[in-house]
Design an enzyme around this catalytic site. Structure first.
Site, PDB file in Angstrom:
ATOM      1  N   LYS A 104       8.459   0.283   5.146  1.00  0.00           N
ATOM      2  CA  LYS A 104       7.902   1.578   4.750  1.00  0.00           C
ATOM      3  C   LYS A 104       9.017   2.428   4.155  1.00  0.00           C
ATOM      4  O   LYS A 104       9.973   2.782   4.832  1.00  0.00           O
ATOM      5  CB  LYS A 104       7.280   2.280   5.956  1.00  0.00           C
ATOM      6  CG  LYS A 104       6.596   3.601   5.635  1.00  0.00           C
ATOM      7  CD  LYS A 104       5.942   4.174   6.887  1.00  0.00           C
ATOM      8  CE  LYS A 104       5.239   5.487   6.620  1.00  0.00           C
ATOM      9  NZ  LYS A 104       4.614   6.030   7.850  1.00  0.00           N
ATOM     10  N   VAL A 138       4.584   1.147   1.178  1.00  0.00           N
ATOM     11  CA  VAL A 138       4.853   0.046   2.097  1.00  0.00           C
ATOM     12  C   VAL A 138       4.998  -1.241   1.292  1.00  0.00           C
ATOM     13  O   VAL A 138       4.142  -1.556   0.454  1.00  0.00           O
ATOM     14  CB  VAL A 138       3.737  -0.111   3.142  1.00  0.00           C
ATOM     15  CG1 VAL A 138       4.069  -1.256   4.101  1.00  0.00           C
ATOM     16  CG2 VAL A 138       3.544   1.186   3.926  1.00  0.00           C
ATOM     17  N   ASP A 191      -3.799  10.803  13.713  1.00  0.00           N
ATOM     18  CA  ASP A 191      -4.241  10.262  12.422  1.00  0.00           C
ATOM     19  C   ASP A 191      -4.853   8.877  12.596  1.00  0.00           C
ATOM     20  O   ASP A 191      -4.540   7.945  11.857  1.00  0.00           O
ATOM     21  CB  ASP A 191      -3.069  10.205  11.439  1.00  0.00           C
ATOM     22  CG  ASP A 191      -3.535  10.079   9.982  1.00  0.00           C
ATOM     23  OD1 ASP A 191      -4.729  10.356   9.711  1.00  0.00           O
ATOM     24  OD2 ASP A 191      -2.716   9.710   9.118  1.00  0.00           O
ATOM     25  N   GLY A 240       0.835  -1.195   0.000  1.00  0.00           N
ATOM     26  CA  GLY A 240       0.000   0.000   0.000  1.00  0.00           C
ATOM     27  C   GLY A 240       0.866   1.240   0.000  1.00  0.00           C
ATOM     28  O   GLY A 240       2.087   1.182  -0.126  1.00  0.00           O
ATOM     29  N   HIS A 241       0.216   2.394   0.147  1.00  0.00           N
ATOM     30  CA  HIS A 241       0.948   3.654   0.180  1.00  0.00           C
ATOM     31  C   HIS A 241       0.189   4.662   1.022  1.00  0.00           C
ATOM     32  O   HIS A 241      -1.015   4.538   1.238  1.00  0.00           O
ATOM     33  CB  HIS A 241       1.162   4.207  -1.235  1.00  0.00           C
ATOM     34  CG  HIS A 241      -0.114   4.596  -1.923  1.00  0.00           C
ATOM     35  ND1 HIS A 241      -0.907   3.679  -2.590  1.00  0.00           N
ATOM     36  CD2 HIS A 241      -0.748   5.801  -2.020  1.00  0.00           C
ATOM     37  CE1 HIS A 241      -1.966   4.300  -3.078  1.00  0.00           C
ATOM     38  NE2 HIS A 241      -1.904   5.582  -2.746  1.00  0.00           N
ATOM     39  N   GLY A 242       0.918   5.638   1.519  1.00  0.00           N
ATOM     40  CA  GLY A 242       0.328   6.699   2.324  1.00  0.00           C
ATOM     41  C   GLY A 242       0.817   8.043   1.854  1.00  0.00           C
ATOM     42  O   GLY A 242       1.424   8.169   0.779  1.00  0.00           O
ATOM     43  N   GLY A 243       0.559   9.068   2.662  1.00  0.00           N
ATOM     44  CA  GLY A 243       0.915  10.415   2.266  1.00  0.00           C
ATOM     45  C   GLY A 243       2.414  10.645   2.198  1.00  0.00           C
ATOM     46  O   GLY A 243       2.869  11.594   1.582  1.00  0.00           O
ATOM     47  N   PHE A 244       3.209   9.763   2.824  1.00  0.00           N
ATOM     48  CA  PHE A 244       4.645  10.008   2.893  1.00  0.00           C
ATOM     49  C   PHE A 244       5.473   8.871   2.312  1.00  0.00           C
ATOM     50  O   PHE A 244       6.683   8.863   2.466  1.00  0.00           O
ATOM     51  CB  PHE A 244       5.063  10.270   4.342  1.00  0.00           C
ATOM     52  CG  PHE A 244       4.452  11.506   4.905  1.00  0.00           C
ATOM     53  CD1 PHE A 244       4.993  12.745   4.620  1.00  0.00           C
ATOM     54  CD2 PHE A 244       3.320  11.433   5.684  1.00  0.00           C
ATOM     55  CE1 PHE A 244       4.428  13.898   5.126  1.00  0.00           C
ATOM     56  CE2 PHE A 244       2.751  12.578   6.198  1.00  0.00           C
ATOM     57  CZ  PHE A 244       3.293  13.817   5.923  1.00  0.00           C
ATOM     58  N   GLY A 245       4.864   7.918   1.669  1.00  0.00           N
ATOM     59  CA  GLY A 245       5.650   6.863   1.069  1.00  0.00           C
ATOM     60  C   GLY A 245       4.861   5.597   0.822  1.00  0.00           C
ATOM     61  O   GLY A 245       3.640   5.553   0.990  1.00  0.00           O
TER      62      GLY A 245
END
EC number: 2.7.11.-
Length: 662
Positions: A363, A349, A460, A342-347
């Site tokens: 991550k 995984v 968060d 997956g991915h998030g706002g900062f990178g």
């Protein structure tokens, strides 16, 4: 001149008090073999030892386990005081782990008997051979004061040994041996304190044998020395003239003989010390001790301030393992897309697999993220200090040029949103599973807010940051935007709002104010999503008004038709009373006024005590109304057409990096 001579006579005593501050820990690195850095044994050592703190504290003070195969197999154990505070145990094991890794950096065998902040004892041990359940009295180690004890040693050690044997008897007494004991006794004018501790995988009989052996060895090699400790791989013994472990109850030893007379204290010439001399010595000694304590306190404050300044932003002191970047590349197959989780706002995984078969989540922070470095440092420094079964465990990090990597334990069932917001998979979440997730997340947040060494505001909390282990137990993840509060701090204000729309409370979005009650609001939204099975942002236009999940639930609550909320995927196999109570609790959590929201401690009581009467919820935050003018802040938050609402935020729940409040 006479006073100076008396001061000269006091120097050994004065030196004794100086030396008495030195005992805190003892690490012994084995000589049976060495390993190469970053080989399979090294990886196994870091993986197993880094998990000891949480496992020992969660299992009542003792845990042993092994990892790996063949020559790379590693055995490890951890011991704390049975029934003690889990946070103290975890902190002590963690500090021992850090010390033994630094000192025994490539030895295949080591042990550490230590104390955390001079207040709490514990032990960790590892080896490439199995030692579980074995009594091992060698090698024997000791540490003692170098000053000679000016007492009648024959009389003193007769009573000292009686005290030690009484403490040992307390440690192994039936029917439920504690494997530790603490006692105190008066010997002459001295008050003596003693403590013993055994590894809990040996029998009470072997515990007694080990401790008695330590007592005998100490008498033979350390006779005449005031204070000391001795240990072998299976047990530990310490005694002193002050109460060195403040939280332990030191019982008066029932086996200590009654004194028939005062122990003769000898002067340098062998004669008796007169009452006048004793009085003079006492006054002078009190003066020296006072000066010593004042100087020691001032120096410790100065040293502590310097160390905090020097290490506050140094992730190499966090206690986490620093992985070799090439090992991370190999584990993720050079960050191949097929391994992406997956991915998030900062990178992004990725799933990684080490050569020994251990699976991890990697991550990789984005190189172009403006907040990436701050996020990275914040996550390492905070999460390395946290240990709880409902928090994802940070295994380590890696820094290589612009590459910044975080390595976490792997969660095979991904995150809660993977199941909850998929119309096919959410059927796997029956009510019992969802209810256990709610309770587990409650425990995790309660630990962050109240029970950990730090006071952490997550900022968060959302379904995507709740990971699920193989048994669907929840673990809170992603601490990149979390903040650490001081003990006396209740709230803070920021000019840069970070988080996820749909979960952020109104006072945070509008004014940048955040506190524990911000996390409580997010948790309330999360409960509703778990019950409904839909994202908060999926509820839009309702009766001509801009709506969201909170708005929708509030209306159904007022109409007493709240069971319409229940996800049809659960069928009819759910406890209606539990569901209604959870909805009620969630509405208390999302109230507009932060002061009206319960603390997580209260939420936990509400969930576990069904006889507790719940208050009536007040108007929640973000009850939206139609508004004709566009919202400029909302335009900055979410690209595209502006959304009209009564607060400055978007109804979408997409993650954001930051918003500058003006």
């Amino acid at each position: 001149m006479i006073f100076i001579m008396k001061l000269k006579n006091l120097l050994p005593i004065f030196c004794f008090f100086l030396v008495s501050f030195s005992i805190s820990s003892a690490q012994k690195c084995g000589k049976t073999g060495l390993f190469k850095p970053n080989d399979k044994y090294d990886i196994n050592r870091h993986l197993l030892l880094s998990s000891l703190a949480s496992n020992v504290s969660a299992r009542g003070g003792f845990y042993n386990a092994s990892i790996g195969q063949g020559p790379d197999r590693l055995y490890a154990s951890g011991t704390c005081i049975q029934g003690s505070e889990p946070e103290l145990c975890s902190a002590c094991i963690d500090s021992a782990f850090i010390r033994v890794i630094k000192k025994c950096h490539n030895q295949t065998e080591a042990l550490d008997w230590s104390s955390f902040n001079e207040e709490y004892p514990c032990m960790i041990r590892y080896s490439n051979r199995s030692f579980f359940g074995l009594l091992e009295m060698t090698p024997f180690f000791k540490n003692y004061n170098a000053t000679d004890f000016q007492v009648n040693l024959t009389e003193f050690y007769q009573k000292w040994e009686a005290l030690m044997l009484g403490v040992i008897a307390d440690a192994i007494s039936s029917p439920n041996p504690k494997f530790y004991g603490a006692g105190t006794g008066k010997i002459g004018i001295q008050t003596v304190y003693a403590f013993v501790l055994c590894s809990k995988d040996i029998s009470p009989w072997n515990c007694s044998r080990c401790l008695r052996g330590n007592v005998d060895n100490y008498k033979l090699s350390c006779s005449g020395k005031p204070r000391g400790h001795s240990f072998s791989p299976s047990c530990y013994m310490r005694w002193d003239l002050y109460q060195f472990y403040g939280f332990i109850e030191y019982r008066a030893s029932p086996t200590l003989p009654r004194e028939k007379g005062r122990i003769s204290e000898l002067s340098d010439d062998g004669g008796k010390i007169s009452t006048r001399n004793i009085l003079g010595i006492t006054v002078a000694l009190a003066f020296f001790i006072t000066v010593l304590l004042v100087l020691g306190y001032a120096l410790s404050r100065r040293r502590k301030a310097y160390q905090e300044f020097a290490t506050e932003n140094d992730i190499t002191t966090s206690g986490s393992l620093q992985f070799d970047f090439k090992a991370i590349e190999a584990a993720t197959n050079n960050f191949q897309k097929s391994n992406k989780l997956g991915h998030g706002g900062f990178g992004e995984v990725f799933k990684g697999t080490f050569p020994n078969g251990t699976e991890v989540a990697v991550k990789r922070l984005s190189k172009i993220s403006g907040q990436g470095e701050e996020e990275f440092k914040n996550e390492v420094l905070l999460v390395a200090k946290l240990q709880h079964r409902n928090l994802v465990r940070l295994l380590g990090f890696s820094v290589e040029g612009e590459e910044k990597i975080l390595v976490y334990e792997y969660m095979p069932n991904k995150s809660l949103d993977y199941f909850l917001f998929d119309h096919r998979r959410r059927g796997q979440l029956d009510w019992r599973t969802r209810y256990n997730i709610i309770r587990g997340v409650t425990r995790g947040i309660l630990y962050l807010h109240q029970d950990s060494r730090l006071t952490i505001i997550h900022r968060d909390l959302k379904a995507g940051n709740i990971l699920l282990d193989v048994d669907m137990n929840p673990k809170i993840a992603d601490f990149g935007v979390a903040r650490n509060f001081r003990v006396d701090q209740t709230e803070a204000t920021t000019g840069r709002v970070v988080g996820t729309f749909g979960y952020m409370p109104p006072e945070y979005v509008a004014n940048g104010q955040f506190s524990m009650k911000s996390d409580v609001y997010s948790f309330g939204v999360l409960i509703l999503e778990i019950i409904v099975g839909k994202k908060s942002s999926s509820f839009h236009e309702i009766d001509g008004s801009v709506g969201n999940l909170v708005t929708y639930v509030w209306r159904l609550w007022n109409n007493e038709s709240f069971l319409e909320l229940v996800d049809p995927a659960m069928g009819e196999s759910y406890d209606k009373d539990e569901v209604i109570r959870c909805i009620h609790i969630s509405l208390l959590c999302v109230q507009e006024n932060p002061a009206d929201r319960p603390t997580m401690s209260t939420v936990f009581q509400m969930l576990t005590n069904t006889f507790l009467t719940l208050p009536v919820p007040q108007l929640p935050g973000f009850v939206f109304r139609v508004r004709s003018e566009p919202n400029p802040l909302a335009e900055r938050l979410e690209p595209g057409p502006s959304t009209t609402m009564s607060f400055a935020c978007s109804i979408d729940d997409a993650s954001i990096t930051s918003v500058d409040l003006r």
